[in-house]
Design a protein around this motif. Sequence first.
Motif, PDB file in Angstrom:
ATOM      1  N   ILE A   1       0.858  -1.182   0.000  1.00  0.00           N
ATOM      2  CA  ILE A   1       0.000   0.000   0.000  1.00  0.00           C
ATOM      3  C   ILE A   1       0.893   1.231   0.000  1.00  0.00           C
ATOM      4  CG2 ILE A   1      -1.822   1.274   1.201  1.00  0.00           C
ATOM      5  CD1 ILE A   1      -2.590  -1.332   2.593  1.00  0.00           C
ATOM      6  N   GLU A   2       0.648   2.134  -0.947  1.00  0.00           N
ATOM      7  CA  GLU A   2       1.380   3.401  -0.991  1.00  0.00           C
ATOM      8  C   GLU A   2       0.505   4.469  -0.339  1.00  0.00           C
ATOM      9  OE1 GLU A   2       4.297   2.869  -1.965  1.00  0.00           O
ATOM     10  OE2 GLU A   2       4.030   1.056  -3.168  1.00  0.00           O
ATOM     11  N   VAL A   3       1.057   5.188   0.635  1.00  0.00           N
ATOM     12  CA  VAL A   3       0.324   6.222   1.357  1.00  0.00           C
ATOM     13  C   VAL A   3       1.015   7.563   1.118  1.00  0.00           C
ATOM     14  CG1 VAL A   3      -0.616   6.935   3.585  1.00  0.00           C
ATOM     15  CG2 VAL A   3      -0.222   4.504   3.138  1.00  0.00           C
ATOM     16  N   TYR A   4       0.241   8.558   0.688  1.00  0.00           N
ATOM     17  CA  TYR A   4       0.790   9.880   0.390  1.00  0.00           C
ATOM     18  C   TYR A   4       0.178  10.903   1.340  1.00  0.00           C
ATOM     19  CZ  TYR A   4       2.528   7.712  -3.860  1.00  0.00           C
ATOM     20  OH  TYR A   4       3.185   6.882  -4.745  1.00  0.00           O
ATOM     21  N   PHE A   5       1.056  11.587   2.089  1.00  0.00           N
ATOM     22  CA  PHE A   5       0.628  12.595   3.042  1.00  0.00           C
ATOM     23  C   PHE A   5       0.738  13.992   2.417  1.00  0.00           C
ATOM     24  CE2 PHE A   5       1.746   8.969   5.605  1.00  0.00           C
ATOM     25  CZ  PHE A   5       0.812   8.972   6.634  1.00  0.00           C
ATOM     26  N   ASN A   6       0.118  14.971   3.073  1.00  0.00           N
ATOM     27  CA  ASN A   6       0.144  16.329   2.544  1.00  0.00           C
ATOM     28  C   ASN A   6       1.413  17.074   2.891  1.00  0.00           C
ATOM     29  OD1 ASN A   6      -0.341  16.645   5.266  1.00  0.00           O
ATOM     30  ND2 ASN A   6      -1.960  18.171   5.027  1.00  0.00           N
ATOM     31  N   GLN A   7       2.300  16.452   3.667  1.00  0.00           N
ATOM     32  CA  GLN A   7       3.602  17.038   3.987  1.00  0.00           C
ATOM     33  C   GLN A   7       4.558  15.911   4.348  1.00  0.00           C
ATOM     34  OE1 GLN A   7       2.371  19.591   7.261  1.00  0.00           O
ATOM     35  NE2 GLN A   7       3.180  18.164   8.757  1.00  0.00           N
ATOM     36  N   ALA A   8       5.813  16.254   4.497  1.00  0.00           N
ATOM     37  CA  ALA A   8       6.824  15.227   4.782  1.00  0.00           C
ATOM     38  C   ALA A   8       6.485  14.481   6.065  1.00  0.00           C
ATOM     39  CB  ALA A   8       8.204  15.874   4.887  1.00  0.00           C
ATOM     40  N   PHE A   9       6.576  13.165   6.003  1.00  0.00           N
ATOM     41  CA  PHE A   9       6.294  12.338   7.167  1.00  0.00           C
ATOM     42  C   PHE A   9       7.519  12.334   8.073  1.00  0.00           C
ATOM     43  CE2 PHE A   9       5.620   8.520   9.641  1.00  0.00           C
ATOM     44  CZ  PHE A   9       4.252   8.558   9.873  1.00  0.00           C
ATOM     45  N   GLU A  10       7.284  12.557   9.354  1.00  0.00           N
ATOM     46  CA  GLU A  10       8.394  12.622  10.309  1.00  0.00           C
ATOM     47  C   GLU A  10       8.828  11.203  10.671  1.00  0.00           C
ATOM     48  OE1 GLU A  10       6.463  14.944  13.280  1.00  0.00           O
ATOM     49  OE2 GLU A  10       7.142  16.837  12.424  1.00  0.00           O
ATOM     50  N   SER A  11      10.029  10.846  10.251  1.00  0.00           N
ATOM     51  CA  SER A  11      10.484   9.460  10.438  1.00  0.00           C
ATOM     52  C   SER A  11      10.568   9.074  11.906  1.00  0.00           C
ATOM     53  CB  SER A  11      11.847   9.272   9.766  1.00  0.00           C
ATOM     54  OG  SER A  11      12.804  10.200  10.284  1.00  0.00           O
ATOM     55  N   GLU A  12      10.672  10.070  12.791  1.00  0.00           N
ATOM     56  CA  GLU A  12      10.711   9.769  14.231  1.00  0.00           C
ATOM     57  C   GLU A  12       9.400   9.124  14.697  1.00  0.00           C
ATOM     58  OE1 GLU A  12      11.344  12.630  12.851  1.00  0.00           O
ATOM     59  OE2 GLU A  12      13.323  13.375  13.466  1.00  0.00           O
ATOM     60  N   LEU A  13       8.324   9.364  13.933  1.00  0.00           N
ATOM     61  CA  LEU A  13       7.019   8.815  14.293  1.00  0.00           C
ATOM     62  C   LEU A  13       6.787   7.435  13.692  1.00  0.00           C
ATOM     63  CD1 LEU A  13       4.858  12.016  13.663  1.00  0.00           C
ATOM     64  CD2 LEU A  13       5.810  11.230  15.841  1.00  0.00           C
TER      65      LEU A  13
END
Length: 290
Positions: free
Chosen positions: A15-27
């Motif tokens: 599954i490819e998920v696209y967010f409206n801003q950069a995803f914080e890898s810390e999360l």
Amino acid sequence: SNLVERIFTNQAQRIEVYFNQAFESELLSSDLFSIQPSLTIDTVLVDRTNPNHVSLILASPILENSTLTIAEHNQCNGDIVNKQTIPFNLSREASAQQLQITEIMFDAPSNCSEYIEVMNFSNQYIFLNNLLLGHLSETKNIQVNITDDNYMAAPNSTIVLVQDIASFKNCYSYCANTLLIEVKDWESLSDKEGSIWLRNGQNQVVDSIFYDEEYHSPLLSNTDGVALEKIDSAQSGLLATVWASIGEDRSYAAPGCQNLFESSSQKENSFYLSNPYFGNGANPRVGIQY
């Protein structure tokens, strides 16, 4: 906040998920994502070239009528992102008449985008990244990919293909949940008449239409900036009688919004008068529902 813009599924275990801003890898955590009916997520990957994009690698194939849930979480700056739940299925390639061209702005107002509205009339999710858009007129015969990006159309949803997304948003009101796709290699449409078609990756025709400025209502003194909409989804878009001008009450354009569809069953329960001042030049009539 990190809101999901879209998801894409054309592989059984990804599954490819696209967010409206950069995803914080810390999360990043598999606990952040869950799928129902229950599927195990083996790996969560952030695209280093596009940090808005996260891939979920699954332990087993996607099941029908699934939902992806992103749990409520805190961003690094302390903002709270509410839980999001998104329905999905494995997407498929479009076949004939699953997608239909239902509105066209071929003679756009000055400094405004042309556009073509497409509806998914099927009960399937359809991937769009191999869909071809063609246009034939006196001066042009072209066919281009509508997008190289991962987009899919949900069942009974509307897509609007646009020449230029900035001028489209500046010029027109469009309905919520409309998927807008800017076609990079768009060639201007003839403002007189032409043919438009959609083909899938197998080069099979999905839908085709013919449009003509003569299809506009004779009541209009000026048809510049007036869109044509398809008023009978049960009929071929090659027929003149299925097209009608969008009126002033809808600002002469209604991209992404419900068309004034006329079904065969409505015709059977309606009384029709023929008058050259109603309908279009090829289909002069007015319908009175009773």
